[in-house]
Design an enzyme around this catalytic site. Sequence first.
Site, PDB file in Angstrom:
ATOM      1  N   GLY A  82       0.809  -1.214   0.000  1.00  0.00           N
ATOM      2  CA  GLY A  82       0.000   0.000   0.000  1.00  0.00           C
ATOM      3  C   GLY A  82       0.844   1.266   0.000  1.00  0.00           C
ATOM      4  N   THR A  83       1.921   1.254   0.745  1.00  0.00           N
ATOM      5  CA  THR A  83       2.757   2.458   0.827  1.00  0.00           C
ATOM      6  C   THR A  83       3.312   2.814  -0.544  1.00  0.00           C
ATOM      7  OG1 THR A  83       3.327   1.963   3.114  1.00  0.00           O
ATOM      8  CG2 THR A  83       4.830   3.417   1.912  1.00  0.00           C
ATOM      9  N   GLN A  89      -7.583  -0.198   3.456  1.00  0.00           N
ATOM     10  CA  GLN A  89      -8.366  -0.775   4.556  1.00  0.00           C
ATOM     11  C   GLN A  89      -9.725  -1.289   4.080  1.00  0.00           C
ATOM     12  OE1 GLN A  89      -7.613  -1.537   7.643  1.00  0.00           O
ATOM     13  NE2 GLN A  89      -5.575  -0.627   7.682  1.00  0.00           N
ATOM     14  N   SER A 136      -3.461  -3.078  -0.715  1.00  0.00           N
ATOM     15  CA  SER A 136      -2.338  -3.788  -0.101  1.00  0.00           C
ATOM     16  C   SER A 136      -2.767  -5.217   0.184  1.00  0.00           C
ATOM     17  CB  SER A 136      -1.948  -3.083   1.205  1.00  0.00           C
ATOM     18  OG  SER A 136      -1.027  -3.874   1.925  1.00  0.00           O
ATOM     19  N   GLY A 137      -1.891  -6.184  -0.129  1.00  0.00           N
ATOM     20  CA  GLY A 137      -2.257  -7.586   0.044  1.00  0.00           C
ATOM     21  C   GLY A 137      -2.401  -8.025   1.484  1.00  0.00           C
ATOM     22  N   HIS A 138      -1.506  -7.535   2.354  1.00  0.00           N
ATOM     23  CA  HIS A 138      -1.451  -8.132   3.701  1.00  0.00           C
ATOM     24  C   HIS A 138      -2.607  -7.748   4.611  1.00  0.00           C
ATOM     25  CE1 HIS A 138       0.304  -4.905   6.418  1.00  0.00           C
ATOM     26  NE2 HIS A 138       0.553  -4.364   5.250  1.00  0.00           N
ATOM     27  N   THR A 176      12.633  -6.695 -11.118  1.00  0.00           N
ATOM     28  CA  THR A 176      12.073  -8.015 -11.403  1.00  0.00           C
ATOM     29  C   THR A 176      10.821  -8.216 -10.564  1.00  0.00           C
ATOM     30  OG1 THR A 176      14.268  -8.841 -11.893  1.00  0.00           O
ATOM     31  CG2 THR A 176      12.575 -10.494 -11.424  1.00  0.00           C
ATOM     32  N   CYS A 209       1.174   1.798  11.812  1.00  0.00           N
ATOM     33  CA  CYS A 209       2.132   2.514  10.975  1.00  0.00           C
ATOM     34  C   CYS A 209       2.794   3.641  11.732  1.00  0.00           C
ATOM     35  CB  CYS A 209       1.441   3.066   9.743  1.00  0.00           C
ATOM     36  SG  CYS A 209       0.408   1.833   9.010  1.00  0.00           S
TER      37      CYS A 209
HETATM   38  N1  PLP Z   1      -2.861   2.961   3.652  1.00  0.00           N
HETATM   39  C1  PLP Z   1      -3.593   2.591   4.713  1.00  0.00           C
HETATM   40  C2  PLP Z   1      -4.933   3.200   4.926  1.00  0.00           C
HETATM   41  C3  PLP Z   1      -3.095   1.639   5.594  1.00  0.00           C
HETATM   42  O1  PLP Z   1      -3.822   1.282   6.659  1.00  0.00           O
HETATM   43  C4  PLP Z   1      -1.818   1.085   5.345  1.00  0.00           C
HETATM   44  C5  PLP Z   1      -1.223   0.114   6.292  1.00  0.00           C
HETATM   45  O2  PLP Z   1      -1.511   0.107   7.466  1.00  0.00           O
HETATM   46  C6  PLP Z   1      -1.107   1.499   4.212  1.00  0.00           C
HETATM   47  C7  PLP Z   1      -1.661   2.444   3.390  1.00  0.00           C
HETATM   48  C8  PLP Z   1       0.248   0.944   3.901  1.00  0.00           C
HETATM   49  O3  PLP Z   1       0.161  -0.338   3.374  1.00  0.00           O
HETATM   50  P1  PLP Z   1       1.449  -1.307   3.419  1.00  0.00           P
HETATM   51  O4  PLP Z   1       1.570  -1.760   4.840  1.00  0.00           O
HETATM   52  O5  PLP Z   1       1.087  -2.427   2.494  1.00  0.00           O
HETATM   53  O6  PLP Z   1       2.600  -0.539   2.948  1.00  0.00           O
END
Ligand code: PLP
Length: 386
Positions: free
Chosen positions: A69-70, A177, A197-199, A235, A332
């Site tokens: 996600g980041t 989210q 984001s996958g996780h 890659t 985060c």
């Molecule tokens: N955006 C939101 C709203 C999130 O809650 C998060 C992770 O907590 C992210 C972005 C970042 O995702 P990632 O952990 O996959 O970098």
Amino acid sequence: MRYLDAAATTPVRREVLEAMWPYLTGEFGNPSSHHRVGEGPARGLAQARRTVADCLGARAGEITFTSGGTEADNLAVKGIALARPRGRRVVTSAVEHPAVLEACAYLERVHGFEVVRVGVDGDGVVDLDELRAVVDERTALVSVMLANNEIGTVQPVAQVAAIAHEAGALVHTDAVQALGALPVSPAALGVDALSLSGHKAGAPKGSGVLWTRAGVAVEPLVHGGGQERGRRSGTENVAGAVAMAAAMRLLEGEGRLGSDGAVPPWSAGLAAARDAFVRAVLAGTDGARLTGHATERLPGHASFCFPGTAGETVLLTLEQDHQVICSSGSACAAGSSDPSPVLLALGISPEVAETAVRFTAGGPGDFEGVADAVVEAVRQVGSLRN
Ligand code: PLP
């Protein structure tokens, strides 16, 4: 142990692991190789792209696989703003994830963009009048998240998109989210870019997607071999892409994707369990308040402030004495002892913001029996009525 920190991360689902396993073993080749060892991975990657696109009601060429996600947020915010010939202003909200806020700050600091951070009301909903007033022909991009990680509030993204488009700005939404909990249809939301984001939804950490509408130019942030149509060199993480696709297909099969724009039926059951949990916690504790919107919120998300306690103390008591795992806000922002900027943006005082505790469930059963533990933990740390 009761795990109520699904907003921080989720375990990899067995089916997802099984789908990615071949690409970590027999099909280990580089998808860019011109020999036959690369063919299977190239096919797997192409199929994953089609699947993710299909789940979003989009086209394969609109999918960029990222490291999460980041990176997706960074690529959207910086990549789109830097590629746009018009506008030196970026508009976002005061409650975005740091991945968006810091990307905006970078544009401001290094590239001289003007960044406007629109305020929110007491429930964390972005002020649409303020947004309307600041989005104009100088605006390159508007970035407003679909659902907030700390307070669960769902933003009126379709309205944000309409306002932005009227002024000729492009729109990105961070839907990290929302995946598996709310509709994440780019068409229904009317946005031009969307991050996942996958996780957060059963795929491994380090897998993610940026969807961008066909025709939206994106300046790459990572330069190199030109993978992902030049948008993201390096890659490819084939297993991660396959995992992302498998997780999304699973969610779709469970009616959790709502990709046609409809609220997933799965969410209703989770929201009902969450509401019962919230009622029980509020009834059993003195002065506690729910943070975020009471109804327009992520279905598995319950966040509180317990004035008179310290959030970390409630957290530790829940873990040590009740085997309940939750968080004090955003994972985060871990390591930061400052009160959450999101809670401050809601008008909550720094003292009360420090008493924040967040419970996020992966399914309705997760809340069972937890309210009693929370009430007891708050009593233990000294703020219960009885
Ligand atoms: N955006 C939101 C709203 C999130 O809650 C998060 C992770 O907590 C992210 C972005 C970042 O995702 P990632 O952990 O996959 O970098």
